[in-house]
Write an enzyme that holds these catalytic residues in place. Sequence first.
Site, PDB file in Angstrom:
ATOM      1  N   CYS A  89      34.346  31.118  38.667  1.00  0.00           N
ATOM      2  CA  CYS A  89      35.010  29.828  38.909  1.00  0.00           C
ATOM      3  C   CYS A  89      35.145  29.576  40.405  1.00  0.00           C
ATOM      4  O   CYS A  89      36.077  30.087  41.033  1.00  0.00           O
ATOM      5  CB  CYS A  89      36.382  29.821  38.241  1.00  0.00           C
ATOM      6  SG  CYS A  89      37.313  28.311  38.551  1.00  0.00           S
ATOM      7  N   CYS A 112      38.399  27.957  41.577  1.00  0.00           N
ATOM      8  CA  CYS A 112      39.573  28.840  41.570  1.00  0.00           C
ATOM      9  C   CYS A 112      39.506  29.828  42.746  1.00  0.00           C
ATOM     10  O   CYS A 112      40.503  30.063  43.420  1.00  0.00           O
ATOM     11  CB  CYS A 112      39.655  29.662  40.287  1.00  0.00           C
ATOM     12  SG  CYS A 112      39.166  28.817  38.793  1.00  0.00           S
ATOM     13  N   ASP A 113      38.350  30.423  42.962  1.00  0.00           N
ATOM     14  CA  ASP A 113      38.249  31.549  43.895  1.00  0.00           C
ATOM     15  C   ASP A 113      37.542  31.233  45.215  1.00  0.00           C
ATOM     16  O   ASP A 113      37.636  32.018  46.162  1.00  0.00           O
ATOM     17  CB  ASP A 113      37.487  32.715  43.209  1.00  0.00           C
ATOM     18  CG  ASP A 113      38.177  33.132  41.915  1.00  0.00           C
ATOM     19  OD1 ASP A 113      39.412  33.072  41.873  1.00  0.00           O
ATOM     20  OD2 ASP A 113      37.478  33.499  40.957  1.00  0.00           O
TER      21      ASP A 113
END
Length: 307
Positions: A132, A135-136
Site C-alpha cells: 500500500c 499507507c507506507d
Amino acid sequence: MTYDLIIIGGGPAGITAGIYAARQKLNTLLITKDFGGQVARKAVAIENYPGFEGISGLDLIQRFEKHLRKQKIDIERDEVVKLKKIGSKFLVWTKSKNKFEAKAVIIASGADPRPLEVPGEKKFIGRGLSYCSICDGPLFSDKAVVVIGGGNSGFETAIFLSKIAKKIYILEYGPKVRADQINQEIVKKTGKVKILTNAALKKIQGKNFVDSIIYQDQKSKKINTLKVEGVFVEIGSQPATSFVKDLVDFNERDEIKVEFENCQTKTPGLFAVGDVNVGRYKQIITACGEGAKAALSVYDYLQKFKN
Ligand SMILES: Cc1cc2nc3c(=O)[nH]c(=O)nc-3n(C[C@H](O)[C@H](O)[C@H](O)COP(=O)(O)OP(=O)(O)OC[C@H]3O[C@@H](n4cnc5c(N)ncnc54)[C@H](O)[C@@H]3O)c2cc1C
C-alpha cells in the site's frame, strides 16, 4: 437475534449494499475489516467516478462511510472467518469469536493484493516491503524504491512515490509495460523513474530491513542486485473468499459465480458483489451498482421467504 441481512465487506460494494438495505428497512449488519478496501489504498486521484472530476480515494471513501453511518444499520469492525448455511439461516463466524445469524448474506469482500511468493516476502512485510503505497510511501522520503509490476497500478504507485522517494524503479516481468499511455507519459515526466523490463524478481534481502532485491534478466539470464530500501508490490489482486467454500461455485480465477440479473450465487439467499465476483470490469462504480442490485434483490428474496 436473526438479522435480515449480513453484508461482509466495507468497500464500495458493501457500503452501497448497506445504504440500499437500510432504506428498504432491512435489519442489517455490516461486518468489515476496514472501510474503503482498495479505494483507500489508491495512490492517485480517482477521475472516473461521476460527480467528482478528481477526488482522492480517502476523501471518496470517507464520504461513502459518512453516508452509510447516517443509516439505521449495525456495523462490526471484524474479519469473517467462516460462513455456513444451516436450514434456511446463514451463520457467520468472525475472528474475534463472535457468531451472527441472518436470513440472507451479501459477500462484498473484494480482493486482496496478490503476493509475490519469493524468498524474503514474509520476512520484510512492514520492514521495507509494502502492498500500500499511500499507507507506507511517506516512510521512504529521499530513498530508492522499487515497484514490482508494470501495469497501471504499478505506474500510479510510481507517480505517487515520485513526490517522496529519490529514485524509483519499476520492475516488469514481461517484455513490455502494460500501463496506459497517459500513465507512461506522466512517469516519464517525473524524471525519477527507471523501467526494467524482462526482469523476474527472485529475492528480497537485507538484515532487519530491505536493502536490496535480486532479479534475473529474462533475456541474458544474468542475475542482478538492485539497491533499494523499499519494495512496493503491484502485481494485481486475488478475490478474498477464504471464508466461503462449499456454498458457491468459482471460476478459474477463484471469482464467485453469480447470476447477472441479481448477483445471487448458487445458494439461495447468498449474493456476491463487486470485485469478489466474476464481473469483468472491476471498478468503483460497477461495485456500487452491484451492491445496490443485490440489496434490492435481498429485499425481494425475503418477501418471497415470508409467503
Ligand atoms: C491501485 C488501484 C487503483 C484503482 N483505481 C481505480 C479508479 O481510479 N477508478 C475505479 O473506478 N476503480 C479503481 N480501482 C478498482 C476499485 O478500487 C475496485 O473495483 C473496488 O474497490 C471494488 O470494490 P469492492 O467493494 O468490491 O471491494 P474492495 O474495495 O476490495 O473492498 C472489500 C472490503 O471487504 C473487506 N473484507 C475483505 N475480507 C473480509 C472478511 N473476511 N471479513 C470482513 N471484511 C472483509 C475489506 O477490508 C474491504 O473493506 C482501483 C484498484 C486498485 C487496486
